[in-house]
Design an enzyme around this catalytic site. Structure first.
Site, PDB file in Angstrom:
ATOM      1  N   ARG A 115       0.853  -1.186   0.000  1.00 48.68           N
ATOM      2  CA  ARG A 115       0.000   0.000   0.000  1.00 48.68           C
ATOM      3  C   ARG A 115       0.888   1.235   0.000  1.00 48.68           C
ATOM      4  O   ARG A 115       1.829   1.320   0.782  1.00 48.68           O
ATOM      5  CB  ARG A 115      -0.879  -0.017   1.266  1.00 48.68           C
ATOM      6  N   CYS A 150      -2.157  11.843   5.721  1.00 50.53           N
ATOM      7  CA  CYS A 150      -3.379  12.631   5.872  1.00 50.53           C
ATOM      8  C   CYS A 150      -3.595  12.793   7.371  1.00 50.53           C
ATOM      9  O   CYS A 150      -4.224  11.952   8.009  1.00 50.53           O
ATOM     10  CB  CYS A 150      -4.565  11.913   5.228  1.00 50.53           C
ATOM     11  N   THR A 193      -5.042  -0.318  -4.042  1.00 52.17           N
ATOM     12  CA  THR A 193      -5.309   1.067  -4.452  1.00 52.17           C
ATOM     13  C   THR A 193      -6.516   1.140  -5.377  1.00 52.17           C
ATOM     14  O   THR A 193      -6.881   0.148  -6.020  1.00 52.17           O
ATOM     15  CB  THR A 193      -4.089   1.686  -5.169  1.00 52.17           C
ATOM     16  N   LYS A 227      -1.083   5.588  -9.526  1.00 51.94           N
ATOM     17  CA  LYS A 227      -0.065   4.881  -8.743  1.00 51.94           C
ATOM     18  C   LYS A 227       0.450   3.677  -9.533  1.00 51.94           C
ATOM     19  O   LYS A 227       1.650   3.398  -9.526  1.00 51.94           O
ATOM     20  CB  LYS A 227      -0.645   4.418  -7.404  1.00 51.94           C
ATOM     21  N   ARG A 249       1.689  14.880  -6.176  1.00 56.81           N
ATOM     22  CA  ARG A 249       2.578  13.826  -5.655  1.00 56.81           C
ATOM     23  C   ARG A 249       3.512  13.265  -6.723  1.00 56.81           C
ATOM     24  O   ARG A 249       3.178  13.208  -7.885  1.00 56.81           O
ATOM     25  CB  ARG A 249       1.737  12.676  -5.082  1.00 56.81           C
ATOM     26  N   GLU A 273       1.379  14.990   2.507  1.00 60.20           N
ATOM     27  CA  GLU A 273       0.120  15.518   3.047  1.00 60.20           C
ATOM     28  C   GLU A 273      -0.646  16.312   1.970  1.00 60.20           C
ATOM     29  O   GLU A 273      -0.049  17.075   1.198  1.00 60.20           O
ATOM     30  CB  GLU A 273       0.451  16.398   4.260  1.00 60.20           C
ATOM     31  N   ASP A 290      -3.109  16.967  -8.323  1.00 60.96           N
ATOM     32  CA  ASP A 290      -2.313  16.026  -7.532  1.00 60.96           C
ATOM     33  C   ASP A 290      -0.837  16.385  -7.727  1.00 60.96           C
ATOM     34  O   ASP A 290      -0.336  16.334  -8.843  1.00 60.96           O
ATOM     35  CB  ASP A 290      -2.588  14.584  -8.014  1.00 60.96           C
ATOM     36  N   HIS A 330       0.568   4.808   1.013  1.00 59.70           N
ATOM     37  CA  HIS A 330      -0.386   5.651   1.741  1.00 59.70           C
ATOM     38  C   HIS A 330       0.191   7.054   1.891  1.00 59.70           C
ATOM     39  O   HIS A 330       1.233   7.245   2.502  1.00 59.70           O
ATOM     40  CB  HIS A 330      -0.683   5.043   3.112  1.00 59.70           C
ATOM     41  N   SER A 331      -0.501   8.033   1.320  1.00 56.90           N
ATOM     42  CA  SER A 331      -0.041   9.422   1.449  1.00 56.90           C
ATOM     43  C   SER A 331      -0.562  10.009   2.751  1.00 56.90           C
ATOM     44  O   SER A 331      -1.744   9.847   3.084  1.00 56.90           O
ATOM     45  CB  SER A 331      -0.551  10.265   0.277  1.00 56.90           C
TER      46      SER A 331
HETATM   47  N1  GTP Z   1      -5.431  18.626  -1.579  1.00 54.65           N
HETATM   48  C1  GTP Z   1      -6.276  17.785  -1.003  1.00 54.65           C
HETATM   49  N2  GTP Z   1      -5.794  16.639  -0.491  1.00 54.65           N
HETATM   50  C2  GTP Z   1      -6.675  15.785   0.057  1.00 54.65           C
HETATM   51  C3  GTP Z   1      -8.054  16.050   0.151  1.00 54.65           C
HETATM   52  N3  GTP Z   1      -8.643  15.004   0.775  1.00 54.65           N
HETATM   53  C4  GTP Z   1      -7.651  14.122   1.050  1.00 54.65           C
HETATM   54  N4  GTP Z   1      -6.473  14.585   0.624  1.00 54.65           N
HETATM   55  C5  GTP Z   1      -5.140  13.973   0.634  1.00 54.65           C
HETATM   56  O1  GTP Z   1      -5.163  12.972  -0.371  1.00 54.65           O
HETATM   57  C6  GTP Z   1      -4.190  11.996  -0.073  1.00 54.65           C
HETATM   58  C7  GTP Z   1      -4.858  10.645  -0.240  1.00 54.65           C
HETATM   59  O2  GTP Z   1      -5.213  10.536  -1.563  1.00 54.65           O
HETATM   60  P1  GTP Z   1      -6.546   9.898  -2.072  1.00 54.65           P
HETATM   61  O3  GTP Z   1      -6.942  10.683  -3.284  1.00 54.65           O
HETATM   62  O4  GTP Z   1      -7.546   9.747  -0.955  1.00 54.65           O
HETATM   63  O5  GTP Z   1      -6.214   8.454  -2.467  1.00 54.65           O
HETATM   64  P2  GTP Z   1      -5.035   7.984  -3.333  1.00 54.65           P
HETATM   65  O6  GTP Z   1      -3.903   7.808  -2.361  1.00 54.65           O
HETATM   66  O7  GTP Z   1      -4.801   8.870  -4.493  1.00 54.65           O
HETATM   67  O8  GTP Z   1      -5.588   6.628  -3.930  1.00 54.65           O
HETATM   68  P3  GTP Z   1      -5.905   5.272  -3.191  1.00 54.65           P
HETATM   69  O9  GTP Z   1      -4.642   4.460  -3.285  1.00 54.65           O
HETATM   70  O10 GTP Z   1      -7.004   4.648  -3.951  1.00 54.65           O
HETATM   71  O11 GTP Z   1      -6.290   5.601  -1.779  1.00 54.65           O
HETATM   72  C8  GTP Z   1      -3.704  12.285   1.334  1.00 54.65           C
HETATM   73  O12 GTP Z   1      -2.444  12.919   1.234  1.00 54.65           O
HETATM   74  C9  GTP Z   1      -4.734  13.270   1.874  1.00 54.65           C
HETATM   75  O13 GTP Z   1      -4.176  14.175   2.801  1.00 54.65           O
HETATM   76  C10 GTP Z   1      -8.527  17.274  -0.393  1.00 54.65           C
HETATM   77  O14 GTP Z   1      -9.710  17.575  -0.415  1.00 54.65           O
HETATM   78  N5  GTP Z   1      -7.605  18.104  -0.947  1.00 54.65           N
HETATM   79 ZN    ZN Z   2      -7.557  11.997   4.070  1.00 55.28          ZN
END
Ligand code: GTP
Ligand code: ZN
Length: 373
Positions: A213, A218, A313, A318, A292, A256, A290, A215-216
């Protein structure tokens, strides 16, 4: 130390110092191909220097914004990653702050817009790296009071260096509620203060293709159990699944707010309270939807000796990013949970606009007519 290594080390140190200077309200000289400029960040903690510039309004003063932010304030420069705005009349700090995204928008009169220079683009990158809004005041180079000098090319190539230089520093046993058989490995890169970690459950290094996984970070979801997103559930769910299977690797990436930082994520939340969705809120502040870079995740897996994974995911980016960096993904496993009334619109936006593979929410199709996503 050989000469190339020495200059790379110098570049890394200079970029890190430039981030600190801009963050604390100081002035940097950034040297680019078209010449050097003096820059200060509008979103700095102590903004006196840029406020002095605004009061004096010297010749050549420019406000540099990203392309998305320039568009948001109605000042498009076609094809420009960053735009530089000049002022044809008097300008106030409130106007600068508003254009930067810290207040309600002023009317767009008295402004002309140009392509930003390489040095100005580098300054925007520095502001982003420092967790600030991407908005910079720039002046033509002069012999004035400057805290630091940095090369634009050093700044613009730093993200690549961050991933390449990422190394495991320490590993420790970390028994957790889900399983006692867990270890944490902390990674560091010399040019970044962000410490990424890998949570290893069982011995994923010895498994043919372990669960993985990315994980970013949050803070709001992972720590406080925010209902605005699904991060907390995804974190707990991924760990539970790895514990059940006996093996897995969870990379906890310090990205984050999809890479915009905590302060800017909360700013994006404020905009979402006013009706923007999660994608538009980012671009309104001048960021990409995004920000990242998953190269760091590929580098961490490589250092851990893990070449093949089964990835948990819903995010196709990714998959593409890891595959592009040589990681073999033998399977994609979904990781979704029931929506609640606070995160339903957010999850729908991810499916509709960000291409996330979320076909159903609460048994209901996410897209009209239940089309495949
Ligand atoms: N800029 C921004 N970041 C957000 C928001 N909500 C969550 N995040 C951030 O999004 C990141 C998580 O990304 P997600 O889009 O939920 O999921 P993902 O990691 O892209 O995809 P998965 O692997 O499916 O979970 C974390 O760093 C959160 O802090 C938002 O409304 N705005
Ligand atoms: Zn979140």
């Amino acid at each position: 130390m050989n000469e190339t290594l020495g200059s790379a080390t110098r570049d890394v140190a200079q970029v890190a110092a430039a981030e600190r200077v801009l963050r604390s309200g100081g002035v940097c000289r950034v040297v680019g191909r078209e010449g050097a400029v003096l820059v200060a960040a509008v979103d700095a903690t102590d903004g006196t220097r840029w406020r002095d510039w605004t009061a004096a309004q010297p010749a050549g003063l420019r406000l540099v914004l990203t392309g998305p932010r320039a568009l948001a304030v109605g000042l498009a420069v076609p094809g420009a990653a960053c735009a530089a705005i000049t002022f044809t009349g008097p300008v106030t700090p409130a106007c600068i702050e508003a254009l930067a995204g810290r207040g309600p928008l002023p009317s767009g009169t008295g402004l002309a817009c140009y392509h930003a220079s390489e040095a100005e683009r580098a300054a925007i990158e520095l502001a982003k790296r420092a967790g600030l809004l991407p908005a910079i005041l720039s002046l033509p180079d002069s012999a004035g009071d400057v805290e630091h000098t940095v090369g634009a090319d050093a700044v613009l190539s730093q993200a690549c260096r961050d991933a390449r230089a990422l190394e495991p520093v320490v590993e420790a046993m970390l028994p957790i509620a889900a399983t006692e058989k867990a270890r944490l490995v902390a990674f560091r890169a010399p040019g970044s203060s962000l410490e990424h970690v890998a949570l290893l459950i069982g011995r994923p290094e010895d498994v043919e293709a372990p669960l993985c996984r990315l994980h970013s970070e949050c803070l709001t979801g992972d720590l406080f159990g925010s209902l605005r997103c699904d991060c907390g559930e995804q974190l707990d769910g991924a760990i539970a699944r790895m514990a059940q299977e006996g093996h897995g690797v969870l990379l906890y990436l310090r990205q984050e707010g999809r890479g915009i930082g905590l302060v800017n994520k909360l700013r994006a939340y404020r905009l979402q309270e006013q009706g923007l969705d999660t994608v538009d809120a980012n671009t309104h502040l001048g960021f990409h939807p995004d920000e990242r870079d998953f190269a760091i995740a590929a580098a961490m897996l490589e250092r851990l000796g893990i070449a093949r994974i089964r990835l948990l995911t819903n995010n196709p980016e990714k998959l593409d990013a890891l595959a592009g960096h040589g990681v073999e993904i033998v399977e994609r496993l979904p990781l979704s949970f029931a929506a609640n009334r606070h995160n339903r619109a957010y999850l729908e936006t991810k499916a509709r606009r960000s291409g996330h593979l979320l076909r159903f929410l609460d048994g209901r199709p996410v897209l009209a007519g239940g089309a495949e996503v």
